[in-house]
Design a protein around this motif. Structure first.
Motif, PDB file in Angstrom:
ATOM      1  N   VAL A   1     -54.809  14.958 -95.863  1.00  0.00           N
ATOM      2  CA  VAL A   1     -54.397  14.406 -97.149  1.00  0.00           C
ATOM      3  C   VAL A   1     -55.139  15.110 -98.287  1.00  0.00           C
ATOM      4  O   VAL A   1     -54.542  15.467 -99.312  1.00  0.00           O
ATOM      5  CB  VAL A   1     -54.636  12.885 -97.191  1.00  0.00           C
ATOM      6  CG1 VAL A   1     -54.401  12.333 -98.596  1.00  0.00           C
ATOM      7  CG2 VAL A   1     -53.733  12.174 -96.193  1.00  0.00           C
TER       8      VAL A   1
ATOM      9  N   VAL B   1     -55.674   7.036-102.318  1.00  0.00           N
ATOM     10  CA  VAL B   1     -55.209   6.960-100.930  1.00  0.00           C
ATOM     11  C   VAL B   1     -56.341   6.327-100.119  1.00  0.00           C
ATOM     12  O   VAL B   1     -57.374   6.959 -99.891  1.00  0.00           O
ATOM     13  CB  VAL B   1     -54.842   8.344-100.361  1.00  0.00           C
ATOM     14  CG1 VAL B   1     -54.364   8.197 -98.906  1.00  0.00           C
ATOM     15  CG2 VAL B   1     -53.769   9.016-101.209  1.00  0.00           C
TER      16      VAL B   1
ATOM     17  N   VAL C   1     -51.890   4.113-102.391  1.00  0.00           N
ATOM     18  CA  VAL C   1     -51.348   4.208-101.038  1.00  0.00           C
ATOM     19  C   VAL C   1     -52.386   3.667-100.070  1.00  0.00           C
ATOM     20  O   VAL C   1     -53.518   4.160-100.027  1.00  0.00           O
ATOM     21  CB  VAL C   1     -50.989   5.656-100.662  1.00  0.00           C
ATOM     22  CG1 VAL C   1     -50.459   5.728 -99.236  1.00  0.00           C
ATOM     23  CG2 VAL C   1     -49.964   6.227-101.642  1.00  0.00           C
TER      24      VAL C   1
ATOM     25  N   VAL D   1     -53.221   3.116 -96.095  1.00  0.00           N
ATOM     26  CA  VAL D   1     -52.799   3.622 -94.789  1.00  0.00           C
ATOM     27  C   VAL D   1     -52.925   2.508 -93.762  1.00  0.00           C
ATOM     28  O   VAL D   1     -54.023   2.059 -93.431  1.00  0.00           O
ATOM     29  CB  VAL D   1     -53.624   4.852 -94.366  1.00  0.00           C
ATOM     30  CG1 VAL D   1     -53.180   5.332 -92.983  1.00  0.00           C
ATOM     31  CG2 VAL D   1     -53.460   5.978 -95.396  1.00  0.00           C
TER      32      VAL D   1
ATOM     33  N   VAL E   1     -48.357   2.860 -96.009  1.00  0.00           N
ATOM     34  CA  VAL E   1     -47.765   3.840 -95.112  1.00  0.00           C
ATOM     35  C   VAL E   1     -48.201   3.485 -93.701  1.00  0.00           C
ATOM     36  O   VAL E   1     -49.398   3.383 -93.416  1.00  0.00           O
ATOM     37  CB  VAL E   1     -48.209   5.267 -95.479  1.00  0.00           C
ATOM     38  CG1 VAL E   1     -47.684   6.277 -94.464  1.00  0.00           C
ATOM     39  CG2 VAL E   1     -47.728   5.626 -96.874  1.00  0.00           C
TER      40      VAL E   1
ATOM     41  N   ILE F   1     -47.239  11.375 -97.618  1.00  0.00           N
ATOM     42  CA  ILE F   1     -48.054  10.606 -98.565  1.00  0.00           C
ATOM     43  C   ILE F   1     -48.065  11.289 -99.929  1.00  0.00           C
ATOM     44  O   ILE F   1     -47.941  10.631-100.972  1.00  0.00           O
ATOM     45  CB  ILE F   1     -49.484  10.437 -98.017  1.00  0.00           C
ATOM     46  CG1 ILE F   1     -49.455   9.511 -96.790  1.00  0.00           C
ATOM     47  CG2 ILE F   1     -50.422   9.880 -99.088  1.00  0.00           C
ATOM     48  CD1 ILE F   1     -50.789   9.404 -96.069  1.00  0.00           C
TER      49      ILE F   1
END
Length: 231
Positions: A21, A80, A131, A133, A175, A204
């Motif tokens: 990422v 993220v 985002v 995870v 996600v 992502i």
């Protein structure tokens, strides 16, 4: 005056998916703020990528570390939250220390929630994206699996965050990937179909940078058997 690059914070940045990422966002022109507990690994990652990388070591189980991390931030377009920890044993088998179970709950749930809380004002100011995870194991009840329980928590956390933050223009998405080819995968599962970390990271990035006319609140990613990684 030259406009500064967009800025993102990536937790769990030295893990298999986290590293992918970081590389995806950095390649897309982001200034990447990267964090994990491993200071040496963070510095190596920053050195390898060159400019536009700020490494900040932090233990997301510790409120003081989360506050220290937040104090070093002044703007964020994307967060993220990818830090996570697995556990080996079930409720009825194995001898895994309870301390490992505690750490999994703290990293996967508290750490994710704490990062969301301290970064939300900056992301809201940018009308940006958060985002979280999760995992496909958080979509069903897996017998005896504490990791699955924590990922259910991440999914619920994302929905609670979305309901509060979307009025401020913040996109919140969980996600939920299936099996990814990273060091976290046990040897017994290595023969299964897996996705590459790079493929999941690309999704992502697309989610975080796309100009969506709608709220994308949940994405599930599963490997295709025909695309099993060669061994």
């Amino acid at each position: 005056m030259k406009r500064p690059p967009p800025c993102c914070l990536i937790t769990g940045a030295t893990g298999g998916l986290g590293r992918a990422v970081v590389e995806a966002f950095h390649s897309a022109g982001f200034h990447t703020i990267v964090t994990s507990r491993d200071q040496a690994a963070l510095e190596h990652l920053a050195e390898r990528l060159g400019g536009r990388v700020t490494p900040i070591a932090a233990d997301l189980r510790e409120p003081a570390d989360v506050r220290r991390l937040a104090a070093g931030l002044d703007r964020l377009d994307v967060v993220v939250a990818g830090a996570g920890r697995t556990v080996r044993d079930s409720f009825g088998s194995g001898d895994e220390p309870l301390e490992d179970w505690r750490d999994a709950v703290l990293v996967n749930i508290f750490g994710t929630a704490a990062i969301a809380r301290v970064t939300l004002p900056l992301v809201a100011a940018a009308r940006g994206t958060m985002v979280l995870v999760g995992s496909v194991t958080g979509r069903a009840v897996v017998p005896g699996d504490l990791y699955s329980v924590t990922k259910h928590g991440v999914s619920a956390l994302a929905e609670a965050l979305r309901l509060e933050a979307e009025a401020a223009g913040v996109q919140v998405c969980v996600v939920q990937p299936g099996l990814i080819d990273t060091p976290m995968v046990s040897l017994g599962r290595k023969t299964r179909s897996m996705m590459t970390p790079e493929a999941v990271a690309a999704e992502i990035l697309r989610l975080a940078t796309g100009d969506h006319p709608f709220q994308v609140s949940e994405i599930v990613l599963r490997p295709l058997p025909a695309r099993q990684n060669p061994r």
